[in-house]
Write a protein that holds these residues in place. Structure first.
Motif, PDB file in Angstrom:
ATOM      1  N   UNK A   1     -73.605 -43.814 -68.181  1.00  0.00           N
ATOM      2  CA  UNK A   1     -73.154 -45.421 -68.122  1.00  0.00           C
ATOM      3  C   UNK A   1     -71.808 -45.751 -68.511  1.00  0.00           C
ATOM      4  N   UNK A   2     -70.543 -46.099 -67.784  1.00  0.00           N
ATOM      5  CA  UNK A   2     -69.352 -46.079 -68.097  1.00  0.00           C
ATOM      6  C   UNK A   2     -68.560 -47.316 -67.627  1.00  0.00           C
ATOM      7  N   UNK A   3     -68.756 -48.332 -68.411  1.00  0.00           N
ATOM      8  CA  UNK A   3     -68.068 -49.584 -67.842  1.00  0.00           C
ATOM      9  C   UNK A   3     -66.394 -49.636 -67.644  1.00  0.00           C
TER      10      UNK A   3
ATOM     11  N   UNK B   1     -58.573 -53.201 -68.488  1.00  0.00           N
ATOM     12  CA  UNK B   1     -59.134 -52.174 -68.826  1.00  0.00           C
ATOM     13  C   UNK B   1     -59.787 -52.087 -69.999  1.00  0.00           C
ATOM     14  N   UNK B   2     -60.908 -51.278 -70.328  1.00  0.00           N
ATOM     15  CA  UNK B   2     -61.643 -51.143 -71.669  1.00  0.00           C
ATOM     16  C   UNK B   2     -60.951 -49.913 -72.362  1.00  0.00           C
TER      17      UNK B   2
ATOM     18  N   UNK C   1     -58.929 -42.995 -67.879  1.00  0.00           N
ATOM     19  CA  UNK C   1     -59.762 -43.243 -66.660  1.00  0.00           C
ATOM     20  C   UNK C   1     -58.959 -43.049 -65.540  1.00  0.00           C
ATOM     21  N   UNK C   2     -59.111 -42.315 -64.468  1.00  0.00           N
ATOM     22  CA  UNK C   2     -58.277 -42.139 -63.350  1.00  0.00           C
ATOM     23  C   UNK C   2     -59.301 -41.691 -62.040  1.00  0.00           C
TER      24      UNK C   2
ATOM     25  N   UNK D   1     -60.984 -50.317 -62.642  1.00  0.00           N
ATOM     26  CA  UNK D   1     -60.476 -49.575 -61.469  1.00  0.00           C
ATOM     27  C   UNK D   1     -61.048 -49.642 -60.167  1.00  0.00           C
ATOM     28  N   UNK D   2     -62.423 -49.525 -60.313  1.00  0.00           N
ATOM     29  CA  UNK D   2     -62.932 -49.904 -58.785  1.00  0.00           C
ATOM     30  C   UNK D   2     -62.541 -51.531 -58.485  1.00  0.00           C
TER      31      UNK D   2
END
Length: 449
Positions: free
Chosen positions: A199-201, A114-115, A123-124, A206-207
């Motif tokens: 832009x969200x690393x 996780x970042x 993030x969910x 999660x993907x």
């Protein structure tokens, strides 16, 4: 590595056609080396190798096909396509549009940890039923882009129903700050990043975990036999491209869009539209249940009050007969096509599960998507075909093993054919007509006066 990734992209994603039904309401047609996709509101053309000669005639055939269906068309031209293709498209009055980079990464190279996020943020995945949040995400997605697959198109395709899409958000106190959606491409080894609003690393770990879970439990969408999902593809420019390159993606080619529109305005909705977790379907069911005094929660008789302009038949004659069930659906669909108003939508609804609304004149015919089957009440589900005003339609009752057709216009169109298929009428206007159903010694239903 980039050459290997481009080869996989070219082989599996270009001129893609679904292995089964595919996106909801979309018709795919092969024309020599190209594949046309008809969405009802627009169309696309894609291909792999093209012949060196005859490009002008090939392009004209695509224009003729989309002019006949009234759909604007997008033709994607990749950097490694024949250079004369773009020239021929411009000569045919296609207009150059956006240009993006195609980026591909092996799934195993994506970040798994996780970042770090600011305090209070997380993030969910967004799940069904989160209507205020979904509305916010939909608005953010519509205002951002361009995207490889817009969120609106993904929803229209039915991606969420097959559990082949993951919609992620970065949120603070329940407020969405950014959103992204990833889609399993059926029958390929690819997962597509449909888009990101920023832009969200932080979405990528999660993907990756979601893809690993779906690889072990593929459900309805799956890669080719003996394979697994191996690649992630995206189309991007600017900051999004820079972010993806920084986390393991490879720039494999560029793609530019070319657009052409026929003179007539396109349809505003697809021929078939999903109704799921949506107040629209619930509202129609509520009015139907109120008018018919119906409750799906009980199997007791009488179950409902049928309207004055209605006829009901017993379904025992076709209960185990797939050909008979198909004939029933065809009769009802022809009747709806003949009696609904031009452009009017018909709703195909089941309580507690997804349904559809569709234009009967744009489904079920040559070159059209199939009409949803909703007349025969199989699997214990009640089935309702109806116009939004409940003026006409059908109601299938699995417990009473009956089909009720209501509305004078529809009855006039289908009554003779349904009686020929199903046999004696049970009720008119909700009143028995003197026929009594029983079961003979062989277990089949019989009727008598």
């Amino acid at each position: 590595m980039a050459d290997e990734l481009l080869a996989a992209y070219d082989t599996q994603l270009r001129a893609w056609t679904p292995p089964a039904l595919g996106p909801l309401g979309v018709v795919f047609e092969q024309d020599g080396p190209v594949v046309r996709a008809h969405f009802g509101t627009h169309g696309t053309v894609d291909h792999r190798d093209l012949p060196g000669a005859g490009l002008g005639a090939l392009i004209r055939r695509q224009q003729e096909a989309f002019a006949a269906s009234g759909e604007p068309v997008e033709w994607k031209v990749h950097a490694y396509d024949p250079p004369q293709l773009a020239e021929h498209l411009v000569a045919a009055r296609f207009t150059p549009g956006w240009e993006r980079h195609v980026l591909v990464a092996p799934i195993d190279s994506l970040p798994s940890a996780p970042f770090p996020l600011p305090v209070g943020q997380r993030v969910r995945e967004v799940t069904f039923g989160e209507h205020p949040l979904l509305a916010r995400v939909q608005a953010m997605a519509a205002a951002s882009g361009p995207h490889r697959t817009t969120l609106a198109q993904s929803e229209a395709d039915g991606d969420a129903i097959g559990w082949c899409r993951n919609l992620a958000v970065r949120e603070l106190d329940g407020w969405a700050l950014a959103a992204g959606w990833a889609i399993l491409v059926d029958g390929t080894e690819f997962v597509s990043i449909g888009g990101m609003t920023l832009p969200e690393p932080a979405f990528l770990p999660g993907w990756r975990a979601w893809i690993d879970l779906r690889t072990r439990h593929p459900g309805d969408s799956r890669p080719p036999d003996g394979c697994r999902w191996r690649y992630v593809v995206a189309e991007a420019t600017g900051d999004l491209r820079a972010m993806l390159l920084g986390v393991g993606f490879h720039d494999v080619t560029t793609v530019r869009s070319y657009h052409w529109s026929p003179p007539n305005p396109p349809a505003r909705e697809r021929p078939v539209v999903l109704v799921f977790d949506d107040p629209q379907g619930d509202e129609i069911w509520g009015r139907f249940a109120s008018q018919w005094e119906f409750s799906a929660a009980t199997q007791a008789h009488p179950r409902l009050v049928e309207p004055p302009e209605s006829v009901a038949w017993h379904l025992a004659a076709i209960e185990e007969d797939e050909a008979g069930i198909a004939a029933l659906e065809s009769i009802v669909q022809r009747g709806l096509r003949a009696t609904v108003r031009p452009g009017e939508r018909v709703y195909a609804l089941h309580p507690f599960v997804q349904g559809y609304h569709f234009d009967p004149r744009r489904t079920g015919g040559p070159g059209q998507p199939p009409t949803p089957r909703c007349a025969f009440p199989d699997r214990g589900d009640h089935r309702l075909f109806t116009t939004a005003d409940l003026r006409l339609g059908t109601f299938g009752d699995p417990w009473g093993q009956s089909l009720c057709v209501f509305g004078g216009d529809l009855l006039a169109a289908v009554e003779a054919d349904l009686t020929a298929l199903l046999g004696t009428v049970l009720r008119r206007g909700g009143r028995p007509v003197g026929n009594i159903w029983s079961f003979g010694p062989d277990g089949h239903s019989v009727s008598g006066p």
